[in-house]
Design a protein around this motif. Structure first.
Motif, PDB file in Angstrom:
ATOM      1  N   THR A 112     -13.059  12.724  -4.224  1.00  0.00           N
ATOM      2  CA  THR A 112     -12.049  11.905  -4.889  1.00  0.00           C
ATOM      3  C   THR A 112     -11.130  11.272  -3.849  1.00  0.00           C
ATOM      4  OG1 THR A 112     -12.077  13.315  -6.866  1.00  0.00           O
ATOM      5  CG2 THR A 112     -10.134  11.927  -6.531  1.00  0.00           C
ATOM      6  N   VAL A 113     -11.021   9.958  -3.894  1.00  0.00           N
ATOM      7  CA  VAL A 113     -10.065   9.232  -3.058  1.00  0.00           C
ATOM      8  C   VAL A 113      -8.747   9.156  -3.819  1.00  0.00           C
ATOM      9  CG1 VAL A 113      -9.489   7.023  -1.986  1.00  0.00           C
ATOM     10  CG2 VAL A 113     -11.832   7.887  -1.875  1.00  0.00           C
ATOM     11  N   ILE A 114      -7.680   9.585  -3.170  1.00  0.00           N
ATOM     12  CA  ILE A 114      -6.350   9.619  -3.784  1.00  0.00           C
ATOM     13  C   ILE A 114      -5.481   8.553  -3.121  1.00  0.00           C
ATOM     14  CG2 ILE A 114      -4.304  11.028  -4.231  1.00  0.00           C
ATOM     15  CD1 ILE A 114      -6.205  13.488  -3.867  1.00  0.00           C
ATOM     16  N   ILE A 115      -4.868   7.724  -3.939  1.00  0.00           N
ATOM     17  CA  ILE A 115      -3.971   6.669  -3.464  1.00  0.00           C
ATOM     18  C   ILE A 115      -2.596   6.928  -4.055  1.00  0.00           C
ATOM     19  CG2 ILE A 115      -3.536   4.180  -3.385  1.00  0.00           C
ATOM     20  CD1 ILE A 115      -6.544   3.773  -3.961  1.00  0.00           C
ATOM     21  N   VAL A 116      -1.578   6.961  -3.216  1.00  0.00           N
ATOM     22  CA  VAL A 116      -0.196   7.165  -3.665  1.00  0.00           C
ATOM     23  C   VAL A 116       0.635   5.968  -3.218  1.00  0.00           C
ATOM     24  CG1 VAL A 116       1.849   8.632  -3.549  1.00  0.00           C
ATOM     25  CG2 VAL A 116      -0.439   9.678  -3.503  1.00  0.00           C
ATOM     26  N   VAL A 117       1.363   5.364  -4.160  1.00  0.00           N
ATOM     27  CA  VAL A 117       2.157   4.180  -3.826  1.00  0.00           C
ATOM     28  C   VAL A 117       3.408   4.155  -4.689  1.00  0.00           C
ATOM     29  CG1 VAL A 117       0.978   2.663  -5.499  1.00  0.00           C
ATOM     30  CG2 VAL A 117       2.002   1.670  -3.437  1.00  0.00           C
ATOM     31  N   GLY A 118       4.504   3.631  -4.135  1.00  0.00           N
ATOM     32  CA  GLY A 118       5.697   3.363  -4.924  1.00  0.00           C
ATOM     33  C   GLY A 118       5.618   1.976  -5.534  1.00  0.00           C
ATOM     34  N   ASP A 119       6.245   1.799  -6.713  1.00  0.00           N
ATOM     35  CA  ASP A 119       6.139   0.486  -7.362  1.00  0.00           C
ATOM     36  C   ASP A 119       7.221  -0.487  -6.921  1.00  0.00           C
ATOM     37  OD1 ASP A 119       8.330   1.547  -8.746  1.00  0.00           O
ATOM     38  OD2 ASP A 119       7.659   0.820 -10.702  1.00  0.00           O
ATOM     39  N   ASN A 120       8.314   0.047  -6.353  1.00  0.00           N
ATOM     40  CA  ASN A 120       9.371  -0.785  -5.762  1.00  0.00           C
ATOM     41  C   ASN A 120      10.330   0.158  -5.051  1.00  0.00           C
ATOM     42  OD1 ASN A 120      10.083  -1.138  -9.159  1.00  0.00           O
ATOM     43  ND2 ASN A 120      11.479   0.053  -7.869  1.00  0.00           N
ATOM     44  N   GLY A 121      11.394  -0.383  -4.501  1.00  0.00           N
ATOM     45  CA  GLY A 121      12.333   0.459  -3.777  1.00  0.00           C
ATOM     46  C   GLY A 121      13.056   1.445  -4.673  1.00  0.00           C
ATOM     47  N   THR A 122      13.720   2.397  -4.038  1.00  0.00           N
ATOM     48  CA  THR A 122      14.448   3.424  -4.756  1.00  0.00           C
ATOM     49  C   THR A 122      15.644   2.808  -5.491  1.00  0.00           C
ATOM     50  OG1 THR A 122      13.815   4.929  -2.981  1.00  0.00           O
ATOM     51  CG2 THR A 122      15.519   5.696  -4.486  1.00  0.00           C
ATOM     52  N   ALA A 123      15.965   3.379  -6.643  1.00  0.00           N
ATOM     53  CA  ALA A 123      17.078   2.864  -7.449  1.00  0.00           C
ATOM     54  C   ALA A 123      18.396   2.975  -6.692  1.00  0.00           C
ATOM     55  CB  ALA A 123      17.154   3.624  -8.770  1.00  0.00           C
ATOM     56  N   GLY A 171      14.877  -2.575   1.292  1.00  0.00           N
ATOM     57  CA  GLY A 171      15.130  -1.488   0.360  1.00  0.00           C
ATOM     58  C   GLY A 171      14.546  -1.722  -1.015  1.00  0.00           C
ATOM     59  N   GLY A 172      14.208  -2.960  -1.339  1.00  0.00           N
ATOM     60  CA  GLY A 172      13.563  -3.269  -2.615  1.00  0.00           C
ATOM     61  C   GLY A 172      12.067  -3.421  -2.527  1.00  0.00           C
ATOM     62  N   LEU A 173      11.556  -3.829  -1.343  1.00  0.00           N
ATOM     63  CA  LEU A 173      10.135  -4.180  -1.198  1.00  0.00           C
ATOM     64  C   LEU A 173       9.292  -3.153  -0.449  1.00  0.00           C
ATOM     65  CD1 LEU A 173      10.481  -7.949  -0.127  1.00  0.00           C
ATOM     66  CD2 LEU A 173      10.333  -7.009  -2.447  1.00  0.00           C
ATOM     67  N   HIS A 174       9.887  -2.442   0.512  1.00  0.00           N
ATOM     68  CA  HIS A 174       9.119  -1.586   1.422  1.00  0.00           C
ATOM     69  C   HIS A 174       8.853  -0.241   0.738  1.00  0.00           C
ATOM     70  CE1 HIS A 174       8.750   0.044   5.828  1.00  0.00           C
ATOM     71  NE2 HIS A 174       7.629   0.140   5.137  1.00  0.00           N
ATOM     72  N   VAL A 175       7.577   0.038   0.467  1.00  0.00           N
ATOM     73  CA  VAL A 175       7.206   1.223  -0.300  1.00  0.00           C
ATOM     74  C   VAL A 175       6.223   2.089   0.481  1.00  0.00           C
ATOM     75  CG1 VAL A 175       7.600   0.138  -2.543  1.00  0.00           C
ATOM     76  CG2 VAL A 175       5.315  -0.008  -1.479  1.00  0.00           C
ATOM     77  N   PRO A 176       6.188   3.391   0.165  1.00  0.00           N
ATOM     78  CA  PRO A 176       5.163   4.241   0.766  1.00  0.00           C
ATOM     79  C   PRO A 176       3.792   3.927   0.193  1.00  0.00           C
ATOM     80  CG  PRO A 176       6.427   5.474  -0.858  1.00  0.00           C
ATOM     81  CD  PRO A 176       7.087   4.134  -0.726  1.00  0.00           C
ATOM     82  N   LEU A 177       2.790   4.000   1.037  1.00  0.00           N
ATOM     83  CA  LEU A 177       1.395   3.865   0.613  1.00  0.00           C
ATOM     84  C   LEU A 177       0.560   4.765   1.497  1.00  0.00           C
ATOM     85  CD1 LEU A 177      -1.024   2.603  -0.877  1.00  0.00           C
ATOM     86  CD2 LEU A 177      -0.971   0.727   0.799  1.00  0.00           C
ATOM     87  N   LEU A 178      -0.148   5.698   0.875  1.00  0.00           N
ATOM     88  CA  LEU A 178      -1.043   6.562   1.635  1.00  0.00           C
ATOM     89  C   LEU A 178      -2.332   6.755   0.852  1.00  0.00           C
ATOM     90  CD1 LEU A 178      -0.675   9.873   0.456  1.00  0.00           C
ATOM     91  CD2 LEU A 178       1.590   9.253   1.262  1.00  0.00           C
ATOM     92  N   ILE A 179      -3.432   6.849   1.586  1.00  0.00           N
ATOM     93  CA  ILE A 179      -4.766   6.980   0.999  1.00  0.00           C
ATOM     94  C   ILE A 179      -5.484   8.117   1.707  1.00  0.00           C
ATOM     95  CG2 ILE A 179      -6.949   5.824   0.497  1.00  0.00           C
ATOM     96  CD1 ILE A 179      -5.487   3.155   0.588  1.00  0.00           C
ATOM     97  N   VAL A 180      -6.057   9.025   0.927  1.00  0.00           N
ATOM     98  CA  VAL A 180      -6.724  10.194   1.493  1.00  0.00           C
ATOM     99  C   VAL A 180      -7.973  10.491   0.675  1.00  0.00           C
ATOM    100  CG1 VAL A 180      -5.279  11.756   0.119  1.00  0.00           C
ATOM    101  CG2 VAL A 180      -6.416  12.619   2.148  1.00  0.00           C
ATOM    102  N   GLY A 181      -9.028  10.928   1.336  1.00  0.00           N
ATOM    103  CA  GLY A 181     -10.242  11.279   0.608  1.00  0.00           C
ATOM    104  C   GLY A 181     -11.474  11.152   1.465  1.00  0.00           C
TER     105      GLY A 181
END
Length: 491
Positions: free
Chosen positions: A307-318, A338-348
């Motif tokens: 299983t490939v797991i993808i984790v991403v934020g949809d926008n910056g923190t409130a 602070g509105g656009l830069h999000v975490p993105l990580l992919i593992v699998g």
């Protein structure tokens, strides 16, 4: 690859005395769990661990996409001792062992952009296009929504290519306001979640299952995971699947999660405090534990290693919970980092761990997931949607350790007067500089390579701009206008 992670998850759940969630009354939400939620054999034999990293299972992998609501890089440390994203001395720093374990084995993207609000990001992931292309420029409402039946979407592309995937969308949809925009109409085989954006209460909300909406009085994050597990348990063991899990957490309303899901035993109910950090931390801790429970279920099915797991934020923190390194007016809802830069990580399986500075858009996840599923993206586009101009580029070559095609620019367009005036306009960046053209005529220009938190605006007026910077400024403005097909508000 995953055995140390699952051992950590089991230990975390035992120490937290976290029981398996009770079964919801609705049959569609029933999860097949055992009592302790752990697999005592997951630690395995250390001699096998190196071999596990090198094994790529035959056939296409399962794909598990986790979209975290209102979650920018400033909150994505996961582990203060070994941060996944290290943006300095921050106050929003919950210990999240599930996500930390994933980060340790993942390919982490350090320069990923989403939109400043949730609906445009979701539409970009779903279609591989940018907001000015798919038309969702702000939180979906009224005419500003996705047309599910007439849009080339990720599930529709997979089915059109006969990829053979079972596909479910669980959690927050927010690409339309009612059943006329039901995710099933966008090609998803199954949907269980909330159609709108924010829910009025995590303990009392309306849950839609394949077009049928009913009230539910159970904790939303737990129900999302229960629904995911229930759907997985309807599948045959060898069926490849795609699970899009878009949780509401840690979006407001701020609240105290069930006591077994967080550690702040003295946390009182939220009462309009200016800083929402303690509730944000508790909600993220609850999410981390529940996502760990889902991964344990995937492991119990014998499927985690494929299983490939993808984790991403949809926008910056409130804004109330935002990391102080980002100015409070430059968090969620703004075109600043602070509105656009999000975490993105992919593992699998097949993913080479590491970090990348490549410019990445959330729209890249559409072709990435298609290619992971064995679909020829360009052939599928030509056959199914020849008029679609994909902005997204597959990240698979990069994940495999190969030289990526790369790109020169990232672009975001936003129109969100209900969230904040800063969110109306266009933002474009290259490897070093960023230009924001606000619709009200304001201009911001930054050297991100030297000023990651946008403290020093290089622009006052065009006539006053340093002559050495004029070519860079004009290049970004011209490139934005070429991508948009129309002028920006920048002079």
């Amino acid at each position: 690859m995953f055995r140390p992670l699952l051992g950590l998850l089991a230990l975390t759940l035992i120490l937290a005395a976290c029981p398996t969630s009770p079964e919801p009354d609705d049959d569609d939400a029933t999860a097949a769990d055992d009592d302790d939620g752990t697999d005592d054999d997951d630690s395995g034999d250390d001699d096998d661990l190196a071999d596990d990293d090198d094994v790529t299972p035959a056939g296409p992998p399962n794909i598990l996409l986790l979209i975290i609501d209102d979650f920018g890089v400033g909150a994505a440390s996961f582990d203060a001792a070994s941060p996944c994203y290290d943006v300095g001395d921050i106050s929003v720093d919950p210990a999240l062992p599930t996500l930390a374990g994933l980060c340790a084995d993942a390919h982490v993207f350090d320069t990923a952009w989403a939109s400043p609000t949730c609906s445009p990001t979701r539409a970009s992931i779903l279609t591989g296009t940018l907001p000015h292309q798919h038309g969702v420029l702000s939180p979906a409402d009224g005419d500003n929504r996705l047309d599910p039946e007439n849009t080339w979407t990720l599930p529709r592309a997979l089915d059109g290519a006969d990829a053979g995937y079972a596909m479910a969308n669980v959690g927050k949809w927010h690409l339309g306001g009612g059943n006329e925009d039901n995710p099933n109409l966008a090609g998803w085989h199954h949907f269980a979640g909330v159609l709108q954006g924010a829910i009025p209460s995590y303990f009392d909300w309306n849950r839609t299952v394949d077009g049928d909406t009913n009230p539910i009085s159970e904790y939303a994050t737990t129900v999302n995971v229960d629904d995911s597990i229930a759907w997985l348990n309807t599948l045959e063991a060898d069926d490849p699947w795609l699970l899009w899990l878009a949780v509401n957490a840690p979006h407001d309303p701020w609240h105290v999660p069930p006591k077994e899901l967080h550690d702040d035993v003295g946390l009182a109910d939220y009462a309009d405090e200016q800083r929402t950090t303690p509730w944000f931390v508790a909600m993220m801790t609850a999410l981390d534990r529940e996502f760990g429970r889902l991964l344990e279920e995937v492991e119990a099915r014998g499927e985690l290693d494929r299983t490939v797991i993808i984790v991403v934020g949809d926008n910056g923190t409130a804004r109330g919970a935002a990391d102080p390194v980002f100015n409070q007016g430059r968090s969620k809802g703004s075109l600043n980092e602070g509105g656009l830069h999000v975490p993105l990580l992919i593992v699998g399986p097949g993913v080479v761990p590491g970090r990348s500075e490549q410019l990445v858009s959330v729209a890249d996840l559409f072709p990435t997931m298609l290619e992971l599923a064995g679909v020829d993206v360009e052939a599928a586009r030509a056959a199914q949607a020849p008029d679609v101009d994909l902005f997204g580029q597959s990240l698979v070559p990069l994940l495999e350790g190969k030289e990526p095609a790369g790109r020169d620019h990232l672009l975001v367009t936003s129109l969100s007067p209900g969230v904040g005036s800063l969110a109306s306009g266009d933002a474009i960046r290259d490897a070093t500089h960023k230009l924001i053209c606000h619709d009200d005529g304001d201009v911001e220009f930054f050297h991100l390579a030297e000023d990651a938190f946008e403290d020093s605006d290089l622009f006052t007026t065009l006539g006053d701009l340093d002559a050495a910077l004029v070519p860079t400024y004009e290049g970004l403005r011209n490139d934005a206008e070429a991508l948009l097909g129309e002028p920006t508000a920048c002079p």
